[in-house]
Design a protein around this motif. Structure first.
Motif, PDB file in Angstrom:
ATOM      1  N   PHE A 109       2.784   8.390  -6.995  1.00  0.00           N
ATOM      2  CA  PHE A 109       2.369   7.516  -6.681  1.00  0.00           C
ATOM      3  C   PHE A 109       1.603   6.872  -4.906  1.00  0.00           C
ATOM      4  CE2 PHE A 109       6.380   5.736  -4.262  1.00  0.00           C
ATOM      5  CZ  PHE A 109       5.721   6.216  -3.352  1.00  0.00           C
ATOM      6  N   TYR A 110       0.419   6.448  -5.520  1.00  0.00           N
ATOM      7  CA  TYR A 110      -0.499   6.863  -4.320  1.00  0.00           C
ATOM      8  C   TYR A 110      -0.636   5.027  -3.945  1.00  0.00           C
ATOM      9  CZ  TYR A 110      -1.050  11.713  -6.084  1.00  0.00           C
ATOM     10  OH  TYR A 110      -0.623  12.190  -6.264  1.00  0.00           O
ATOM     11  N   ASP A 111      -0.731   4.870  -2.705  1.00  0.00           N
ATOM     12  CA  ASP A 111      -0.379   3.294  -2.490  1.00  0.00           C
ATOM     13  C   ASP A 111      -1.769   3.399  -1.559  1.00  0.00           C
ATOM     14  OD1 ASP A 111       1.640   2.681  -3.542  1.00  0.00           O
ATOM     15  OD2 ASP A 111       2.981   2.716  -1.773  1.00  0.00           O
ATOM     16  N   THR A 130     -15.017   6.805   0.461  1.00  0.00           N
ATOM     17  CA  THR A 130     -15.528   4.833  -0.163  1.00  0.00           C
ATOM     18  C   THR A 130     -14.658   4.372   1.939  1.00  0.00           C
ATOM     19  OG1 THR A 130     -13.680   4.407  -1.179  1.00  0.00           O
ATOM     20  CG2 THR A 130     -15.353   5.583  -2.261  1.00  0.00           C
ATOM     21  N   GLY A 131     -14.113   4.519   2.065  1.00  0.00           N
ATOM     22  CA  GLY A 131     -14.115   3.477   3.041  1.00  0.00           C
ATOM     23  C   GLY A 131     -12.294   3.032   3.038  1.00  0.00           C
ATOM     24  N   HIS A 132     -12.071   2.675   1.933  1.00  0.00           N
ATOM     25  CA  HIS A 132     -10.609   2.445   2.062  1.00  0.00           C
ATOM     26  C   HIS A 132      -9.642   2.733   2.535  1.00  0.00           C
ATOM     27  CE1 HIS A 132     -11.937  -0.164  -1.479  1.00  0.00           C
ATOM     28  NE2 HIS A 132     -12.736   1.024  -2.107  1.00  0.00           N
ATOM     29  N   ARG A 133      -8.544   2.117   2.417  1.00  0.00           N
ATOM     30  CA  ARG A 133      -7.366   2.844   3.618  1.00  0.00           C
ATOM     31  C   ARG A 133      -5.716   3.550   2.800  1.00  0.00           C
ATOM     32  NH1 ARG A 133      -3.084   0.113   7.789  1.00  0.00           N
ATOM     33  NH2 ARG A 133      -2.858   2.166   8.552  1.00  0.00           N
ATOM     34  N   TYR A 134      -5.783   5.211   2.598  1.00  0.00           N
ATOM     35  CA  TYR A 134      -5.649   5.483   2.004  1.00  0.00           C
ATOM     36  C   TYR A 134      -3.861   5.345   2.534  1.00  0.00           C
ATOM     37  CZ  TYR A 134      -1.977   9.132   0.089  1.00  0.00           C
ATOM     38  OH  TYR A 134      -1.494  10.302  -0.741  1.00  0.00           O
ATOM     39  N   VAL A 189      -2.483  -1.583  -3.511  1.00  0.00           N
ATOM     40  CA  VAL A 189      -2.484  -1.368  -4.472  1.00  0.00           C
ATOM     41  C   VAL A 189      -1.717   0.412  -5.359  1.00  0.00           C
ATOM     42  CG1 VAL A 189      -3.628   0.054  -6.684  1.00  0.00           C
ATOM     43  CG2 VAL A 189      -4.730  -2.087  -5.574  1.00  0.00           C
ATOM     44  N   ARG A 190      -0.789  -0.333  -5.953  1.00  0.00           N
ATOM     45  CA  ARG A 190      -0.361   0.718  -5.481  1.00  0.00           C
ATOM     46  C   ARG A 190      -0.840   2.106  -7.363  1.00  0.00           C
ATOM     47  NH1 ARG A 190       5.890   1.823  -4.737  1.00  0.00           N
ATOM     48  NH2 ARG A 190       5.082   2.657  -3.150  1.00  0.00           N
ATOM     49  N   LEU A 191      -1.227   3.689  -7.295  1.00  0.00           N
ATOM     50  CA  LEU A 191      -1.466   3.945  -8.646  1.00  0.00           C
ATOM     51  C   LEU A 191      -0.824   4.783  -9.117  1.00  0.00           C
ATOM     52  CD1 LEU A 191      -4.458   4.813 -10.438  1.00  0.00           C
ATOM     53  CD2 LEU A 191      -4.775   6.079  -7.747  1.00  0.00           C
TER      54      LEU A 191
END
Length: 91
Positions: free
Chosen positions: A65-67, A49-53, A29-31
């Motif tokens: 943007f932040y992927d 949370t354990g998601h990968r930045y 996802v791109r924020l």
């Protein structure tokens, strides 16, 4: 892509958390976000949370943007407080 607009990070994280809950693990996802604190808050939230930045940059319109890559084993956060992990005693 999630366009966070000019939301402050608390609200931005609420939108991000809700969207990521709908995606399969391994999705990217791109924020897009204009809040200057996002550069610190998004990587910290991913770590929590354990998601990968995956990194950040600037879109064609110069907004940041932040992927993020979702994790199938991520931890959930509280519905109203996305910076706090959900526990069995949380509402």
């Amino acid at each position: 892509m999630i366009d966070g607009g000019d939301r402050a990070c608390g609200e931005l994280l609420l939108v991000l958390a809700a969207r990521l809950r709908t995606l399969d693990g391994g999705s990217t996802v791109r924020l897009i976000a204009t809040d200057p604190a996002a550069i610190y808050d998004i990587p910290a939230w991913c770590h929590l949370t354990g998601h990968r930045y995956l990194g950040h940059g600037n879109a064609d319109d110069t907004r940041a943007f932040y992927d993020i890559q979702t994790s199938a084993t991520s931890l959930t956060t509280q519905a109203r407080d996305p910076w706090r992990l959900h526990t069995s005693s949380s509402q």
